[in-house]
Write an enzyme that holds these catalytic residues in place. Sequence first.
Site, PDB file in Angstrom:
ATOM      1  N   ALA A 284      56.682  55.419  38.702  1.00  0.00           N
ATOM      2  CA  ALA A 284      58.132  55.616  38.728  1.00  0.00           C
ATOM      3  C   ALA A 284      58.620  55.655  37.282  1.00  0.00           C
ATOM      4  O   ALA A 284      57.956  55.143  36.377  1.00  0.00           O
ATOM      5  CB  ALA A 284      58.789  54.471  39.478  1.00  0.00           C
TER       6      ALA A 284
ATOM      7  N   GLY B  90      53.671  54.111  41.163  1.00  0.00           N
ATOM      8  CA  GLY B  90      54.159  55.034  42.187  1.00  0.00           C
ATOM      9  C   GLY B  90      53.302  56.299  42.275  1.00  0.00           C
ATOM     10  O   GLY B  90      53.236  56.927  43.334  1.00  0.00           O
TER      11      GLY B  90
ATOM     12  N   GLU C 185      50.509  55.353  44.435  1.00  0.00           N
ATOM     13  CA  GLU C 185      51.068  55.206  45.795  1.00  0.00           C
ATOM     14  C   GLU C 185      51.343  56.568  46.426  1.00  0.00           C
ATOM     15  O   GLU C 185      51.140  56.762  47.626  1.00  0.00           O
ATOM     16  CB  GLU C 185      52.347  54.352  45.732  1.00  0.00           C
ATOM     17  CG  GLU C 185      52.027  52.893  45.414  1.00  0.00           C
ATOM     18  CD  GLU C 185      53.258  52.069  45.050  1.00  0.00           C
ATOM     19  OE1 GLU C 185      54.102  52.553  44.282  1.00  0.00           O
ATOM     20  OE2 GLU C 185      53.362  50.929  45.530  1.00  0.00           O
TER      21      GLU C 185
ATOM     22  N   GLU D 206      52.083  47.724  37.742  1.00  0.00           N
ATOM     23  CA  GLU D 206      53.454  47.191  37.766  1.00  0.00           C
ATOM     24  C   GLU D 206      53.517  45.751  37.276  1.00  0.00           C
ATOM     25  O   GLU D 206      54.501  45.322  36.690  1.00  0.00           O
ATOM     26  CB  GLU D 206      54.026  47.266  39.200  1.00  0.00           C
ATOM     27  CG  GLU D 206      54.295  48.672  39.707  1.00  0.00           C
ATOM     28  CD  GLU D 206      53.109  49.287  40.450  1.00  0.00           C
ATOM     29  OE1 GLU D 206      51.952  48.850  40.215  1.00  0.00           O
ATOM     30  OE2 GLU D 206      53.340  50.203  41.247  1.00  0.00           O
TER      31      GLU D 206
HETATM   32  N1  DAK Z   1      58.030  56.162  33.112  1.00  0.00           N
HETATM   33  C1  DAK Z   1      58.689  56.779  32.108  1.00  0.00           C
HETATM   34  N2  DAK Z   1      58.061  57.361  31.072  1.00  0.00           N
HETATM   35  C2  DAK Z   1      56.719  57.293  31.048  1.00  0.00           C
HETATM   36  C3  DAK Z   1      55.964  56.651  32.045  1.00  0.00           C
HETATM   37  C4  DAK Z   1      56.691  56.065  33.122  1.00  0.00           C
HETATM   38  N3  DAK Z   1      56.069  55.467  34.146  1.00  0.00           N
HETATM   39  N4  DAK Z   1      54.650  56.747  31.726  1.00  0.00           N
HETATM   40  C5  DAK Z   1      54.599  57.432  30.582  1.00  0.00           C
HETATM   41  N5  DAK Z   1      55.838  57.774  30.164  1.00  0.00           N
HETATM   42  C6  DAK Z   1      56.232  58.519  28.964  1.00  0.00           C
HETATM   43  C7  DAK Z   1      56.073  57.659  27.731  1.00  0.00           C
HETATM   44  O1  DAK Z   1      57.195  56.835  27.556  1.00  0.00           O
HETATM   45  C8  DAK Z   1      55.959  58.718  26.660  1.00  0.00           C
HETATM   46  O2  DAK Z   1      57.239  59.247  26.397  1.00  0.00           O
HETATM   47  P1  DAK Z   1      57.867  59.187  24.896  1.00  0.00           P
HETATM   48  O3  DAK Z   1      57.841  57.747  24.533  1.00  0.00           O
HETATM   49  O4  DAK Z   1      56.915  60.025  24.081  1.00  0.00           O
HETATM   50  O5  DAK Z   1      59.231  59.758  25.054  1.00  0.00           O
HETATM   51  C9  DAK Z   1      55.177  59.809  27.365  1.00  0.00           C
HETATM   52  O6  DAK Z   1      55.338  59.592  28.750  1.00  0.00           O
HETATM   53  C10 DAK Z   1      53.694  59.767  27.046  1.00  0.00           C
HETATM   54  O7  DAK Z   1      53.227  58.458  27.303  1.00  0.00           O
HETATM   55  P2  DAK Z   1      52.379  57.597  26.255  1.00  0.00           P
HETATM   56  O8  DAK Z   1      52.736  57.972  24.860  1.00  0.00           O
HETATM   57  O9  DAK Z   1      52.514  56.175  26.643  1.00  0.00           O
HETATM   58  O10 DAK Z   1      50.912  58.153  26.568  1.00  0.00           O
HETATM   59  P3  DAK Z   1      49.533  57.384  26.407  1.00  0.00           P
HETATM   60  O11 DAK Z   1      48.486  58.413  26.689  1.00  0.00           O
HETATM   61  O12 DAK Z   1      49.475  56.610  25.130  1.00  0.00           O
HETATM   62  O13 DAK Z   1      49.521  56.299  27.592  1.00  0.00           O
HETATM   63  C11 DAK Z   1      49.816  55.569  29.900  1.00  0.00           C
HETATM   64  C12 DAK Z   1      49.497  56.736  28.897  1.00  0.00           C
HETATM   65  C13 DAK Z   1      49.894  56.177  31.284  1.00  0.00           C
HETATM   66  C14 DAK Z   1      48.669  54.544  29.865  1.00  0.00           C
HETATM   67  C15 DAK Z   1      51.141  54.877  29.468  1.00  0.00           C
HETATM   68  O14 DAK Z   1      52.138  55.881  29.308  1.00  0.00           O
HETATM   69  C16 DAK Z   1      51.639  53.911  30.493  1.00  0.00           C
HETATM   70  O15 DAK Z   1      51.174  52.763  30.550  1.00  0.00           O
HETATM   71  N6  DAK Z   1      52.646  54.311  31.285  1.00  0.00           N
HETATM   72  C17 DAK Z   1      53.294  53.440  32.241  1.00  0.00           C
HETATM   73  C18 DAK Z   1      52.416  53.240  33.455  1.00  0.00           C
HETATM   74  C19 DAK Z   1      53.047  52.295  34.433  1.00  0.00           C
HETATM   75  O16 DAK Z   1      53.352  51.123  34.134  1.00  0.00           O
HETATM   76  N7  DAK Z   1      53.310  52.799  35.664  1.00  0.00           N
HETATM   77  C20 DAK Z   1      53.937  52.004  36.694  1.00  0.00           C
HETATM   78  C21 DAK Z   1      55.445  52.159  36.618  1.00  0.00           C
HETATM   79  S1  DAK Z   1      56.304  51.159  37.825  1.00  0.00           S
HETATM   80  C22 DAK Z   1      60.017  52.222  44.405  1.00  0.00           C
HETATM   81  C23 DAK Z   1      58.885  52.930  44.594  1.00  0.00           C
HETATM   82  C24 DAK Z   1      57.905  52.968  43.636  1.00  0.00           C
HETATM   83  C25 DAK Z   1      58.081  52.276  42.446  1.00  0.00           C
HETATM   84  C26 DAK Z   1      59.237  51.592  42.221  1.00  0.00           C
HETATM   85  C27 DAK Z   1      60.213  51.571  43.224  1.00  0.00           C
HETATM   86  N8  DAK Z   1      61.031  52.171  45.423  1.00  0.00           N
HETATM   87  C28 DAK Z   1      60.811  52.887  46.647  1.00  0.00           C
HETATM   88  C29 DAK Z   1      62.264  51.471  45.236  1.00  0.00           C
HETATM   89  C30 DAK Z   1      57.042  52.368  41.463  1.00  0.00           C
HETATM   90  C31 DAK Z   1      57.046  51.665  40.318  1.00  0.00           C
HETATM   91  C32 DAK Z   1      56.165  52.075  39.239  1.00  0.00           C
HETATM   92  O17 DAK Z   1      55.429  53.012  39.323  1.00  0.00           O
END
Ligand code: DAK
Length: 259
Positions: A67, A110, A113, A133
């Site tokens: 997400a 997400g 998921e 998460e």
């Molecule tokens: N959201 C927003 N931006 C993201 C992102 C994300 N999840 N993942 C990556 N990006 C963005 C980064 O911010 C960066 O943008 P800039 O900073 O350059 O503007 C760009 O994508 C490239 O990312 P990185 O520079 O970080 O790239 P790397 O190769 O160094 O790292 C990475 C890749 C995938 C390991 C890293 O980006 C990362 O850890 N990303 C976050 C992964 C994460 O934590 N995902 C879980 C998010 S929480 C719901 C349903 C579902 C959900 C919630 C509610 N409801 C039904 C209510 C789900 C929640 C989630 O998924």
Amino acid sequence: MTPELIIIHHQAQTHVAHIQLNRPKELNALSLQLLQELRDALTALDGDDSVRAIVLSGNDKAFAAGADIKQMAGRTAIDMYNIDQFATWDAIKKIKKPVIAAVSGFALGGGCELAMLCDMIVASETARFGQPEIKIGVMPGAGGTQRLTRAVGKALAMEMVLTGRFITAEEALKAGLVNRVTPLELYLSEAFRLAAAVAEMSPLAVKMAKESVLKAFDSTLEEGLHFERKNFYLLFASDDQKEGMQAFLEKRPPVFSGK
Ligand code: DAK
């Protein structure tokens, strides 16, 4: 309205449609707009008789990194309640046609998921699955604790959900999360091949078979068997059952109409 964050292709010959998530700079982070466009596209394809199977992909670097954290970071519980994103996820869950995820690179949070909401997953050898998460102070919210646990078992699901560790495509294959792993250059074509193989079957039987397999997740064995039996009987009311069995007897390939 023309979607901005997804691309939709039709392969008329094989009856396979392809939806590509298209926010490459953000690693296909699932913003509300992207999810709504995806829901609308899937719903439209589900009602389109020329489509019998759907492939859902991202790009080589990311299926989806979860997400959109930038969008979620400042939200309150009441914002989340009012936005009711679950309605979108529920609509995606209700798609009757088979959906095959073609996953390369990151399938996180997400994104993982969403892949697990699909019916089968073809992964490239670069695919990484994770529920990170916990690292940002929350936990999976769209089925990660449930579908992942059912797919890979308690031990690995606990580890992934509690530590946020990503698993490789090979680990995902061994654990039963994905159907197959291919070299990077082949994952999409393999997903299309699988989708085309399903699209050759009776679309009606495919839908009922999908529905019946999914029933196994939320019913007792007895209830599931009962549900299966009803669908099995119902298919004997279809032209496709007549055609399929007649074609077998005549030693020719069947021509299914979906009726
Ligand atoms: N959201 C927003 N931006 C993201 C992102 C994300 N999840 N993942 C990556 N990006 C963005 C980064 O911010 C960066 O943008 P800039 O900073 O350059 O503007 C760009 O994508 C490239 O990312 P990185 O520079 O970080 O790239 P790397 O190769 O160094 O790292 C990475 C890749 C995938 C390991 C890293 O980006 C990362 O850890 N990303 C976050 C992964 C994460 O934590 N995902 C879980 C998010 S929480 C719901 C349903 C579902 C959900 C919630 C509610 N409801 C039904 C209510 C789900 C929640 C989630 O998924």
